[in-house]
Design an enzyme around this catalytic site. Structure first.
Site, short mmCIF file in Angstrom:
data_model
loop_
_atom_site.label_atom_id
_atom_site.label_comp_id
_atom_site.label_asym_id
_atom_site.label_seq_id
_atom_site.Cartn_x
_atom_site.Cartn_y
_atom_site.Cartn_z
CG ASP A 83 -1.99 1.26 1.69
OD1 ASP A 83 -2.55 1.84 0.26
OD2 ASP A 83 -2.40 1.42 2.42
CG ASP A 259 -5.60 1.50 8.36
OD1 ASP A 259 -5.72 0.97 9.53
OD2 ASP A 259 -4.22 2.26 8.43
NE ARG A 263 -5.16 2.84 11.20
CZ ARG A 263 -4.09 3.83 10.71
NH1 ARG A 263 -3.73 5.08 11.45
NH2 ARG A 263 -3.21 3.47 10.16
P1 13P Z 1 -9.40 4.89 5.60
O1 13P Z 1 -8.72 5.69 5.94
O2 13P Z 1 -9.81 5.36 4.51
O3 13P Z 1 -8.96 3.24 6.02
O4 13P Z 1 -8.49 4.28 3.90
C1 13P Z 1 -6.98 3.90 4.22
C2 13P Z 1 -6.27 3.46 2.52
O5 13P Z 1 -6.89 4.31 1.85
C3 13P Z 1 -5.14 3.04 3.15
O6 13P Z 1 -4.55 2.90 1.41
O1 G3H Z 2 -3.37 5.17 3.60
C1 G3H Z 2 -2.41 4.57 4.53
C2 G3H Z 2 -2.98 3.24 5.40
O2 G3H Z 2 -3.79 4.45 6.10
C3 G3H Z 2 -1.90 3.26 6.32
O3 G3H Z 2 -1.45 4.12 7.39
O4 G3H Z 2 1.00 4.54 6.73
O5 G3H Z 2 -0.40 4.79 9.39
O6 G3H Z 2 0.03 2.37 8.10
P1 G3H Z 2 -0.08 4.09 7.88
ZN ZN Z 3 -4.35 4.49 0.83
#
Ligand code: 13P
Ligand code: G3H
Ligand code: ZN
Length: 320
Positions: A83, A259, A263
Site C-alpha cells: 500500500d 484502514d 482502527r
Molecule cells: P481510510 O483511512 O479511509 O481507511 O483509507 C485507507 C487507505 O486508503 C489505505 O491506503
Molecule cells: O493510507 C494509509 C493507510 O491507512 C496506512 O497507514 O501508513 O499509518 O500504516 P500507515
Molecule cells: Zn490510501
C-alpha cells in the site's frame, strides 16, 4: 492455495459489479479478524501492507502470518499488496519479498514524472508477474477551498487518465474524487463524492480497474463507542456506505481501501475492556474482543462491497 494476483479478481469484480476489500494489516489479530470474516462469507480479499506496517511488524513476521492465513482460510483467493509504495526501491523489495501486487504512489510528482516512475515499477513488477496500482490525482477530500479552476490539478483529470494508463502500463488506477485518508474526511461537514468525474474517468479508460483510497465510512456507532469509553473524536466523519456501494456497483471501482474503520473498531473494543474491567491485564482479554470487532466491521464491509460469495468465481478464473 498460494497468493493470487489481482488480475482475475479485478476482471470478475469489474464485470460483476462488486469490489474487493483491501484491508490494511499490522498484526496477528487484525489479520485473523479479516480472514475469519472473509472465510465465513466466502469473499476474495486483499491484505495490504503499508511502509509503516512493514517497519512496525517486521515484514518477516507479516509474511508468515499471511502464509498462515492462506492455510487457515482454505481456498480463499488472497492478494498480498504493498500500500502506497513511495519509491522504486520499496516496490522492488516488495516484489522480491513475494507480494503479488504493489502500488507505486507517485501522485505528488508532476504528471510526466509520475508516469516515468510508475513505468519503471511496472517494468520490474511485470517481469516478475506482479500487478501494479498507480495513482493519478491527490486525495484532498471534497474541500470548499479547492477552486473550480484548480480542480483538475487536484482531483483525477479524466482527460489525462487514458494517457497516464497507456504510457505507464499500470494495471489499475487509484482515483481522487473526493475521498481522503483518516477519520476526518469532509471539512464542509457534507459528504460528497464526484460521481460525474468518476463516470468521465471510466468512460476514458473503459475496462481499467479503478481503486478508491480513503474509503472508510467511520461508522457513527464506532465513533460513539470510542467517545463513550474515553476517546476524543470531534468532527469524525467518513464516506457514507451507500456511496461506496454505488461506486462499486456502477463505476468500475474494483478495490476499496479500508484502514481507519479497522482502527476504530479495534480501539473502541479495547477501550471498553479497559474501562469496564480496570483490573484486567491479560492481553488476550482485550485483543480477543478487538479481533472479534475487526471481524464484525469487515463483515459489514463485505455486504457494502457486494463481494460475499464471490470467492469461488474468482478462484475459478484464477485456475482456468
Ligand atoms: P481510510 O483511512 O479511509 O481507511 O483509507 C485507507 C487507505 O486508503 C489505505 O491506503
Ligand atoms: O493510507 C494509509 C493507510 O491507512 C496506512 O497507514 O501508513 O499509518 O500504516 P500507515
Ligand atoms: Zn490510501
Amino acid at each position: 492455495m498460494p497468493l493470487v494476483s489481482t488480475k482475475e479478481m479485478f476482471r470478475q469484480a469489474y464485470d460483476g459489479g462488486f469490489a474487493i476489500g483491501a484491508f490494511n494489516v499490522n498484526n496477528m489479530e487484525i489479520i485473523q479478524g479479516i480472514i475469519e470474516a472473509c472465510t465465513e462469507d466466502k469473499a476474495p480479499l486483499i491484505l495490504q501492507i503499508s511502509k509503516g506496517a512493514r517497519q512496525y511488524a517486521d515484514i518477516r513476521y507479516l509474511r508468515k502470518l499471511i502464509e498462515a492465513a492462506l492455510e487457515a482460510s482454505g481456498d480463499l483467493p488472497i492478494v498480498m499488496h504493498c500500500d502506497h509504495g513511495d519509491s522504486f526501491e520499496l516496490c522492488k523489495q516488495c516484489v522480491d519479498d513475494g507480494y503479488t501486487s504493489v502500488m507505486i504512489d507517485a501522485s505528488h510528482l508532476p504528471f510526466e514524472e509520475n508516469i516515468a516512475l510508475t513505468r519503471r515499477v511496472v517494468e520490474y513488477a511485470h517481469d516478475h508477474g506482479v500487478a501494479v496500482e498507480a495513482e493519478l490525482g491527490k486525495l484532498a477530500g471534497e474541500e470548499e477551498h479547492v477552486k473550480v479552476s484548480e480542480r483538475d490539478a487536484v482531483y483525477t483529470n479524466p482527460a489525462q487518465a487514458a494517457e497516464f494508463v497507456a504510457k505507464s502500463g499500470c494495471d489499475s488506477l487509484a482515483v481522487a474524487i473526493g475521498t481522503s485518508h483518516g477519520a476526518y474526511k469532509f471539512s464542509t461537514g457534507n459528504p460528497k463524492l464526484n460521481f460525474e468525474r468518476l463516470a468521465a474517468i471510466q468512460e476514458n479508460i473503459p475496462g481499467v480497474p479503478l481503486v478508491l483510497h480513503g474509503a472508510s465510512s467511520v461508522p457513527p456507532d464506532l465513533v460513539e463507542m470510542n467517545v463513550k469509553y474515553g476517546g476524543k473524536m470531534k468532527g469524525a466523519q467518513g464516506v457514507p456506505e451507500e456511496m461506496m456501494a454505488k461506486a462499486a456497483r456502477e463505476y468500475g471501482i474494483c478495490k476499496i481501501n479500508i484502514d481507519t474503520d479497522l482502527r476504530l473498531a479495534m480501539t473502541a473494543s479495547i477501550r471498553k475492556v479497559f474501562v469496564e474491567k480496570p483490573e484486567e491485564f491479560d492481553p488476550r482479554k482485550y485483543l480477543g474482543p478487538a479481533r472479534d470487532a475487526i471481524k464484525k466491521v469487515v463483515k459489514r464491509k463485505l455486504v457494502m462491497l457486494n463481494c460475499q460469495n464471490k470467492a469461488d468465481a474468482v478462484m475459478g478464473a484464477v485456475t482456468a
